[in-house]
Motif scaffolding. Sequence first.
Motif, mmCIF file in Angstrom:
data_model
loop_
_atom_site.group_PDB
_atom_site.id
_atom_site.type_symbol
_atom_site.label_atom_id
_atom_site.label_comp_id
_atom_site.label_asym_id
_atom_site.label_seq_id
_atom_site.Cartn_x
_atom_site.Cartn_y
_atom_site.Cartn_z
ATOM 1 N N VAL A 74 -5.782 9.441 6.867
ATOM 2 C CA VAL A 74 -6.753 10.516 6.627
ATOM 3 C C VAL A 74 -7.377 10.950 7.929
ATOM 4 O O VAL A 74 -7.717 12.112 8.110
ATOM 5 N N GLY A 75 -7.572 9.997 8.818
ATOM 6 C CA GLY A 75 -8.198 10.328 10.091
ATOM 7 C C GLY A 75 -7.355 11.283 10.907
ATOM 8 O O GLY A 75 -7.852 11.961 11.812
ATOM 9 N N LEU A 87 -3.982 15.902 -3.784
ATOM 10 C CA LEU A 87 -2.810 15.028 -3.698
ATOM 11 C C LEU A 87 -3.069 13.876 -2.736
ATOM 12 O O LEU A 87 -2.698 12.729 -3.001
ATOM 13 N N VAL A 88 -3.722 14.190 -1.625
ATOM 14 C CA VAL A 88 -4.069 13.133 -0.669
ATOM 15 C C VAL A 88 -4.978 12.104 -1.343
ATOM 16 O O VAL A 88 -4.769 10.891 -1.213
ATOM 17 N N VAL A 127 2.151 6.238 -7.199
ATOM 18 C CA VAL A 127 1.073 6.892 -7.943
ATOM 19 C C VAL A 127 0.998 8.379 -7.625
ATOM 20 O O VAL A 127 0.866 9.220 -8.521
ATOM 21 N N SER A 128 1.106 8.720 -6.361
ATOM 22 C CA SER A 128 0.990 10.145 -6.026
ATOM 23 C C SER A 128 2.194 10.918 -6.554
ATOM 24 O O SER A 128 2.051 12.062 -6.988
ATOM 25 N N THR A 139 -14.136 6.195 3.921
ATOM 26 C CA THR A 139 -12.768 5.838 3.543
ATOM 27 C C THR A 139 -12.664 4.342 3.268
ATOM 28 O O THR A 139 -12.163 3.912 2.224
ATOM 29 N N GLN A 149 -5.436 1.008 -5.386
ATOM 30 C CA GLN A 149 -5.279 0.338 -6.663
ATOM 31 C C GLN A 149 -4.102 -0.653 -6.655
ATOM 32 O O GLN A 149 -4.261 -1.830 -6.986
ATOM 33 N N VAL A 150 -2.969 -0.198 -6.217
ATOM 34 C CA VAL A 150 -1.779 -1.046 -6.240
ATOM 35 C C VAL A 150 -1.889 -2.178 -5.234
ATOM 36 O O VAL A 150 -1.581 -3.333 -5.541
ATOM 37 N N SER A 151 -2.359 -1.870 -4.043
ATOM 38 C CA SER A 151 -2.431 -2.934 -3.043
ATOM 39 C C SER A 151 -3.498 -3.948 -3.428
ATOM 40 O O SER A 151 -3.333 -5.147 -3.187
ATOM 41 N N GLY A 187 -3.989 5.605 -5.375
ATOM 42 C CA GLY A 187 -2.827 4.782 -5.707
ATOM 43 C C GLY A 187 -2.657 3.627 -4.739
ATOM 44 O O GLY A 187 -2.423 2.488 -5.144
ATOM 45 N N MET A 188 -2.810 3.930 -3.476
ATOM 46 C CA MET A 188 -2.654 2.890 -2.465
ATOM 47 C C MET A 188 -3.669 1.775 -2.690
ATOM 48 O O MET A 188 -3.333 0.588 -2.689
ATOM 49 N N GLN A 233 -5.154 11.420 -4.479
ATOM 50 C CA GLN A 233 -4.309 10.650 -5.398
ATOM 51 C C GLN A 233 -3.587 9.540 -4.653
ATOM 52 O O GLN A 233 -3.484 8.411 -5.124
ATOM 53 N N GLY A 234 -3.055 9.890 -3.493
ATOM 54 C CA GLY A 234 -2.352 8.890 -2.692
ATOM 55 C C GLY A 234 -3.270 7.741 -2.306
ATOM 56 O O GLY A 234 -2.899 6.571 -2.419
ATOM 57 N N LEU A 235 -4.473 8.079 -1.899
ATOM 58 C CA LEU A 235 -5.409 7.029 -1.500
ATOM 59 C C LEU A 235 -5.757 6.137 -2.680
ATOM 60 O O LEU A 235 -5.797 4.904 -2.571
ATOM 61 N N LEU A 243 -4.659 1.271 7.444
ATOM 62 C CA LEU A 243 -3.491 2.048 7.026
ATOM 63 C C LEU A 243 -3.910 3.430 6.542
ATOM 64 O O LEU A 243 -3.301 4.451 6.897
ATOM 65 N N ALA A 244 -4.976 3.458 5.734
ATOM 66 C CA ALA A 244 -5.417 4.745 5.195
ATOM 67 C C ALA A 244 -5.952 5.651 6.305
ATOM 68 O O ALA A 244 -5.750 6.859 6.288
ATOM 69 N N TRP A 245 -6.615 5.058 7.257
ATOM 70 C CA TRP A 245 -7.259 5.874 8.284
ATOM 71 C C TRP A 245 -6.293 6.305 9.388
ATOM 72 O O TRP A 245 -6.275 7.452 9.816
ATOM 73 N N GLY A 248 2.504 1.683 -3.411
ATOM 74 C CA GLY A 248 1.537 2.157 -4.394
ATOM 75 C C GLY A 248 1.195 3.617 -4.184
ATOM 76 O O GLY A 248 1.147 4.398 -5.139
ATOM 77 N N MET A 249 0.983 3.978 -2.953
ATOM 78 C CA MET A 249 0.652 5.366 -2.659
ATOM 79 C C MET A 249 1.765 6.293 -3.118
ATOM 80 O O MET A 249 1.522 7.301 -3.785
ATOM 81 N N GLY A 262 0.819 -1.199 0.000
ATOM 82 C CA GLY A 262 0.000 0.000 0.000
ATOM 83 C C GLY A 262 0.856 1.254 0.000
ATOM 84 O O GLY A 262 0.601 2.200 -0.758
ATOM 85 N N ILE A 303 -5.766 -2.414 4.698
ATOM 86 C CA ILE A 303 -5.498 -1.187 3.942
ATOM 87 C C ILE A 303 -6.353 -0.035 4.482
ATOM 88 O O ILE A 303 -5.902 1.111 4.551
#
Lengths: 211, 211
Positions: free
Chosen positions: A200-201, B161-162, A172-173, B97, B171-173, B168-169, B164-166, B195-197, A168-169, A165, B192
């Motif tokens: 994001v949180g 940009l954030v 891509v970013s 999210t 999609q790739v993961s 990418g994360m 985009q990062g999400l 991780l994103a949160w 990828g982040m 993850g 994931i």
Amino acid sequence: MAREFTAADTTRGPRLPRLERRAQLLEAAQSVFVDKGYHASGMEDIAERAGVSKPVLYQHFPGKLELYLALVDKHTAALVELVEAALNESDDHKDRTYASIRAFFDFVAREDEPFRIVFESDLNEVAAVRERIGWATEACVDAISRRIMLDTELPQPVARLVAQGLVGMSQVSARSWLRDGTIPLDLAVEIIGRLAWRGVGGQRARFVAPA
Amino acid sequence: MAREFTAADTTRGPRLPRLERRAQLLEAAQSVFVDKGYHASGMEDIAERAGVSKPVLYQHFPGKLELYLALVDKHTAALVELVEAALNESDDHKDRTYASIRAFFDFVAREDEPFRIVFESDLNEVAAVRERIGWATEACVDAISRRIMLDTELPQPVARLVAQGLVGMSQVSARSWLRDGTIPLDLAVEIIGRLAWRGVGGQRARFVAPA
DNA sequence: ACCGTATGGAAGTGAAGATCGGCATCGCGA
DNA sequence: TCGCGATGCCGATCTTCACTTCCATACGGT
């Protein structure tokens, strides 16, 4: 009457020693492949860009594919090195996270755009290419997930997925950051770094009132 | 003596009305493109997989490119729809999210693997393809960044940009999760999503002692 | 001045996209 | 039931294009 054209008429560079010529050809090939991708690039184009004729290309590389593979090898190795170096830069978990993200941004920001070949190859249908690029991302993911397992208590498969993850982040970013072109590199790394570290949180949230 | 071969000898499917045939050709084309990518797929291959001859293909599509574009259009639209639907699923920032991440995993998990065409196209050198895929990611990023700007106080370029990062994360993961094939979908989304949160810093960390 | 090597113009080769003319099949009205 | 136009379909071919190679020529060290 048509006059005879001699070799002196054609703009021809000096004769080069083998290794320098090879390096120059690689550079020309990279430039063309980056511009048009593998399939749309002809050996003619590459030779022309290098200021030589096609047979010279074939004296240095068996064919178009091998020429491309040489570039793939070169750049995947560079990327992996960059990421591993970033991971060894600091002992702090957070610093390492930022550093590894910066590695991808640095790689994408390189003038000669090698990332087009590593991240945007249009030759993934060929096993040789797929394997090399697969190996590279594998190496990045391995390195990152190893560090994650040292710093957290996540089990291996989970750490690997998290590392994927992050990769990828970053990848891509970084690419979209470059396309956009309006944000300074340091700021972009800070934004994505914060996203990776806090999520994001963790961005100063304006909480929605619970019902 | 060689006996005469009549049409009945060749295994030939029934005659199909125009629209059904077209749908079947699209299906066959997708199957081939997904297997081998655009460049390595021949019109011959596609016709064969559909059980028809090449001219039939050309009676339904002007050429190979248009055939491919039809698939690109179909699947990019599906992806964008999926992501937008996910974003409207809940009013809670965190739930959204997770839901948008799940959208990517769902898309990647589809049996006919449309993500190969959207995320792994080997025809990005063609403007028509680049634009369509660019439009799709743009649409996803727009939708996500709009929600981010509602939920946080990030300024627009940062939110983009954030997002985009999400994207990418996710999609790739998702793609590497599918390749790996050992982790249940729900667990992968949870990993994931967390991780994103929360970010890497939010994974139960075993802190290194400050020096 | 000479010889081996580097170089370029031009032709060979093969694969794949696109097309042409004719045959078979279906639906319909007498 | 039979004839007939329309439509779907195919084998075979054409054409283009790019990778690859052949042979004559020019250069540069000795």
